[in-house]
Design a protein around this motif. Structure first.
Motif, short mmCIF file in Angstrom:
data_model
loop_
_atom_site.label_atom_id
_atom_site.label_comp_id
_atom_site.label_asym_id
_atom_site.label_seq_id
_atom_site.Cartn_x
_atom_site.Cartn_y
_atom_site.Cartn_z
N UNK A 157 0.85 -1.20 0.00
CA UNK A 157 0.00 0.00 0.00
C UNK A 157 0.88 1.24 0.00
N UNK A 158 0.47 2.20 -0.81
CA UNK A 158 1.20 3.47 -0.89
C UNK A 158 0.19 4.60 -0.74
N UNK A 159 0.40 5.44 0.26
CA UNK A 159 -0.45 6.61 0.47
C UNK A 159 0.41 7.84 0.27
N UNK A 160 -0.09 8.75 -0.56
CA UNK A 160 0.70 9.93 -0.94
C UNK A 160 -0.15 11.18 -0.78
N UNK A 161 0.44 12.22 -0.23
CA UNK A 161 -0.18 13.53 -0.17
C UNK A 161 0.61 14.49 -1.05
N UNK A 162 -0.11 15.22 -1.89
CA UNK A 162 0.54 16.11 -2.86
C UNK A 162 -0.07 17.50 -2.79
N UNK A 163 0.74 18.50 -2.68
CA UNK A 163 0.29 19.88 -2.77
C UNK A 163 -0.07 20.16 -4.23
N UNK A 164 -1.28 20.71 -4.48
CA UNK A 164 -1.70 20.89 -5.87
C UNK A 164 -2.07 22.34 -6.20
N UNK A 417 8.02 -3.90 -2.68
CA UNK A 417 7.27 -3.05 -3.63
C UNK A 417 6.84 -3.88 -4.83
N UNK A 418 5.56 -3.85 -5.12
CA UNK A 418 5.04 -4.58 -6.27
C UNK A 418 5.10 -3.74 -7.54
N UNK A 419 5.44 -2.49 -7.40
CA UNK A 419 5.79 -1.62 -8.52
C UNK A 419 6.77 -0.59 -8.01
N UNK A 420 7.65 -0.13 -8.89
CA UNK A 420 8.68 0.81 -8.48
C UNK A 420 8.08 2.19 -8.24
N UNK A 421 8.72 2.94 -7.34
CA UNK A 421 8.34 4.33 -7.16
C UNK A 421 8.73 5.13 -8.39
N UNK A 422 7.92 6.14 -8.70
CA UNK A 422 8.28 7.03 -9.80
C UNK A 422 9.46 7.91 -9.37
N UNK A 423 10.05 8.57 -10.33
CA UNK A 423 11.18 9.46 -10.05
C UNK A 423 10.77 10.53 -9.03
N UNK A 424 9.55 11.05 -9.20
CA UNK A 424 9.08 12.11 -8.29
C UNK A 424 8.88 11.55 -6.88
N UNK A 425 8.34 10.34 -6.80
CA UNK A 425 8.10 9.74 -5.49
C UNK A 425 9.41 9.40 -4.78
N UNK A 426 10.38 8.89 -5.53
CA UNK A 426 11.68 8.58 -4.93
C UNK A 426 12.33 9.80 -4.33
N UNK A 427 12.12 10.95 -4.95
CA UNK A 427 12.76 12.17 -4.48
C UNK A 427 12.11 12.81 -3.28
N UNK A 428 10.88 12.37 -2.95
CA UNK A 428 10.15 13.02 -1.86
C UNK A 428 10.88 12.84 -0.54
#
Length: 858
Positions: A157-164, A417-428
């Motif tokens: 499970x991956x939970x993400x909060x993003x400022x938009x 991880x059943x899928x890799x983090x995106x470049x943006x997620x890795x950088x968080x």
């Protein structure tokens, strides 16, 4: 949510603080209108309306209307619907426009069947769409994993909060000169085209086990990884909040829990009465023929979804995909958009959930900056009908955090991880760590923390609460207070706290000090296990008992009626508390307390030898007490001073037993006090939520001063206090045996959603009924024994304290919630004992008052 508190507001506001003063140069584009059939002039629901070349769009409601507010549209708007010719027209950006569409129908060939798309008056009887959904509901047990006796699987499970909603002009503001590196991690949302910046990620890797009979489902969390902002956001709090906001979604249940609320599922047993269903098309999906079934709530304000179910067209009635959203008119605060997508695959034995994603766009204002909250879950390695050892399923807790789960290394996560983090997620993770070193960012968080929590961090000490620095009352006059507590940076296992206060009328110094030692890693960690020693030289109102609020709070200084009956006490207290992971807790306390009367309170009695009136200057109690509490699956938010429980569907039991000793360390009274409290929250789907709170108790002993007995929780402030009697006066009643109850029902707009004005304002209704019935035995009743400390009379000689033998005290209230999204106002009516002195009144009606409170809710 479930009701959420200021921790979520702190998280949201932190990243909006500087942004709140910015006027966006990129103006809002608003497009509204209706879509109709060009020939029949009938209104068309479920029509797709979108800006060309973007993901910004919506679908029409049951009345054919649509509305889009965005800063990220294109110069063309397209409408499309199965069986109709698509239309594209130009749009002028940055303006408000009304654009109506008339669509020309076409003829569809579906296999050998020719269908003319046609809309008419909606009927449930003989409606193929209603018949279809009823068949889907009837076959739920065959098409869901819960139909198996046992199953297990790996869950990521991956939970993400993003400022938009971040504009180019915003990024160029001077305030962000030192923050430019963070914008390298921006991306664009598939939900509504808003650009976003990831600011928080939590990953969990778990193994889930299910047993059908007796029913049990346990999630063992083997790994947890999350970003954190040291000193501001507690990692346990963030995990708890994300668990509450984004609970597991099972569309086959009658209700879907999200954001602490319950939404009616389109697969509920009564869905055909709550929703309107329409068959739109038959299409190919993953090589299978499926029926596209659209649905929308009959009342767009109610807590339900709109969207599509894709149902296998082979007689199995299995759902292969669910695509849910919400109406923009739904009675839901701060949620600008919502998307729920679930996909199902057949593994040869059973249909399994293969994709599970929820995206919520949360903002204070439409078009303003906010957050995307995204929950993505992947599943693999399903095993069916293999029974595990009984220990796997035992216990009341649904989620078990394994030891070391927070400390997993990169190799663990590469496998989990059943899928890799995106470049943006890795950088968080790196971005948040770097951001904390920027002084301007930390200053902003300091200000927000002060406003929302009442504390400001000074080195290794939290100073506050600032709301208690100044207060006043009739006895002490103006009162100044200053204090604080140490943080875990001072000493992880040791917490020191204290304050000093001074009243300018009584010219007395008050103070308090405490030291706590935790047996856990630090004193903020859950479950709790600690010892605590404290001393207080302080005053209190007799009969006032507050929940999660400091008694010195400035706003509680405003009181009605006479509020000059106080006690000045010296308390020495020792506490031991142990809480287990199954939420069973036990406490053992000792308190030595010396009390003397203040204001108009006195300890008058008749001397048994000469029958003369005399008074005690003070009295002393020496008491040992124990607490047993059981709250299955309870979760908490840890505040600076209090730990706030987040209630669920399980009952909470609390048993208290105390013994007072005469002659032990100066104690002057023998007594025993026993009480049992039970709280239960009932979730009633679209009808709202009911809280039931009952308590019974008895005090054993003879000659006990009445203010040491049960004094029902009175409230003489103008703030609404849920667990107090809001129109009862301090010291108005005394019991040595009692039973009290509180029943509150929140309709969540079920009634107001059908009334035009209330509907437009998105107001919500609440009702409350509470009471207490008790008795006071002759051996403790001052009216039957003049040698006991006597009840107090007012200046006119009228009795002010009474017993409850003849009838219970009762009060009821009706209220309006969600006023400007935060406010609640109740009209409270006292139903009994209306002839007692100092009765509150409103508009000439005895025993009536208005009370209010402020609370954050979705």
């Amino acid at each position: 949510m479930s009701h959420l508190n200021n921790k979520f507001l702190l998280l949201l506001t932190s990243f909006l603080f500087i942004q709140s003063t910015v006027l966006f140069s990129q103006k809002m584009t608003t497009v509204k209108g209706v879509v109709i059939d060009a020939h029949t002039k009938e209104l068309l629901p479920f029509v797709n309306v979108a800006f060309v070349g973007t993901t910004v769009g919506t679908t029409t409601d049951l009345d054919g209307s649509y509305s889009i507010d965005t800063r990220w549209g294109s110069d063309s708007l397209q409408v499309s619907f199965v069986g109709y010719e698509a239309i594209t027209i130009p749009v002028k950006l940055g303006t408000n426009q009304k654009i109506n569409f008339e669509l020309n129908s076409t003829t569809l060939n579906l296999g050998e069947v020719v269908i003319k798309v046609k809309r008419g008056k909606y009927k449930r009887k003989d409606n193929p769409a209603v018949a279809l959904i009823k068949n889907v509901i009837a076959h739920k047990g065959e098409n869901r994993m819960q139909g198996q006796d046992f199953y297990e699987y790996e869950k990521y499970e991956k939970i993400e909060l993003d400022l938009n909603n971040i504009t180019e002009d915003f990024k160029k503001k001077r305030a962000f000169k030192k923050f430019q590196f963070i914008f390298e991690y921006m991306d664009t949302s598939d939900l509504n085209g808003k650009p976003y910046l990831p600011v928080f990620i939590r990953e969990t890797a778990s193994q889930v086990y299910y047993r059908k009979n007796p029913k049990a489902e346990k999630e063992y969390r083997k790994g947890i990884k999350l970003t954190g902002i040291d000193d501001y956001f507690d990692s346990d709090n963030l995990s708890t909040l994300t668990d509450i906001l984004y609970q597991k979604v099972d569309i086959y249940e009658n209700n879907v829990s999200m954001l602490g609320l319950q939404f009616m599922s389109p697969l509920s047993n009564v869905a055909s009465t709550f929703y309107r269903f329409y068959i739109l098309d038959t299409i190919q999906y993953n090589g299978k023929e499926v029926i596209d079934l659209a649905f929308m709530p009959v009342n767009k304000q109610d807590l339900g979804f709109k969207g599509n179910l894709y149902i296998l067209n082979d007689g199995s009635y299995a759902v292969v995909k669910a695509d849910f959203g919400v109406s923009e008119k739904i009675n839901l605060n701060f949620v600008q958009d919502l998307k729920l997508v679930q996909e199902f695959n057949h593994d040869g034995e059973v249909w399994i959930l293969s994709k599970d994603q929820v995206v919520v766009d949360i903002a204070f204002t439409k078009g303003g900056s906010g957050f995307f909250g995204t929950r993505s879950v992947l599943y693999r390695n399903h095993i069916f009908n293999v029974e595990r050892d009984d220990s796997i399923y035992k216990g009341t807790e649904k989620i078990v955090k394994e030891k070391g789960a927070d400390e997993r290394d990169d190799d663990f996560w590469a496998q989990a991880r059943q899928e890799k983090l995106s470049k943006h997620e890795e950088g968080v993770y790196h971005m948040i760590d770097t951001l904390q070193t920027v002084p301007a960012f930390r200053r902003a968080l300091d200000i927000i923390t002060l406003v929302l929590s009442g504390y400001v961090q000074v080195g290794k000490v939290d100073v506050g609460p600032v709301g208690a620095f100044y207060s006043f009352n009739e006895v002490e006059g103006f009162r100044l207070r200053f204090g604080g507590m140490t943080t875990v940076k001072f000493a992880p296992k040791v917490e020191l706290e204290g304050y000093a206060a001074y009243g300018f009328k009584d010219q007395e110094l008050k103070y308090s000090g405490a030291v706590l030692y935790s047996f856990q890693e630090d004193f903020k960690s859950n479950p709790k296990h600690f010892v605590r020693l404290s001393h207080q030289h302080e005053t209190s109102f007799v009969g006032q008992d507050l929940d999660f609020v400091v008694e010195d709070n400035f706003f509680l200084s405003f009181k009605r009626g006479g509020s000059d009956k106080m006690l000045f006490y010296d308390s020495y207290k020792g506490e031991y508390f142990l809480e287990l992971t199954n939420k069973f807790s036990w406490g053992l306390n000792y308190e030595h307390k010396k009390q003397r009367p203040l204001g108009s309170l006195s300890f008058d009695f008749t001397d048994p030898e000469n029958q003369e009136p005399v008074s005690f200057a003070d009295l002393t109690t020496s008491e040992i007490s124990t607490l047993i509490r059981f709250a299955p699956n309870e979760q908490f938010i840890q505040g600076k001073q209090y730990r706030f429980p987040l209630f669920n569907k399980y009952p909470v039991f609390r048993l208290n037993y105390a013994v007072g000793f005469n002659g032990f360390l100066g104690g002057e009274y023998d007594y025993q006090r026993l009480s049992l409290n039970i709280f239960k929250r009932f979730y009633l789907s679209i009808f709202g939520i009911t809280d039931v709170d009952i308590e019974g108790g008895k005090i054993f002993g003879e000659g006990i001063p009445y203010f040491l007995l049960d004094l029902p929780r009175a409230n003489q402030t103008f703030a609404l206090q849920k667990r107090s009697y809001n129109l009862m006066n301090f010291l108005e009643f005394a019991n040595d045996s009692y039973f009290n109850w509180r029943i509150e029902h929140n309709f969540n707009g079920f009634i107001f959603n059908k009334i035009p004005l209330f509907k437009k304002l998105k107001l919500r209704e609440v009702v409350n009924f509470k009471g207490v019935w008790g008795s006071l035995s002759d051996k403790n009743n001052p009216q039957e024994n003049s040698e006991l400390i006597q009840f107090i009379n007012n200046d006119e000689g009228e009795q002010q304290t009474f017993t409850l033998e003849s009838k219970p005290y009762m009060e009821a209230s009706v209220g309006i919630k969600n006023i400007f999204k935060f406010g609640r106002i109740d009209v409270v009516k006292r139903l009994t004992y209306l002839d007692n002195p100092n009765m509150p009144g409103l508009f000439g009606v005895t025993g009536m008052g208005i009370r209010g409170m402020v609370k954050f809710e979705f």
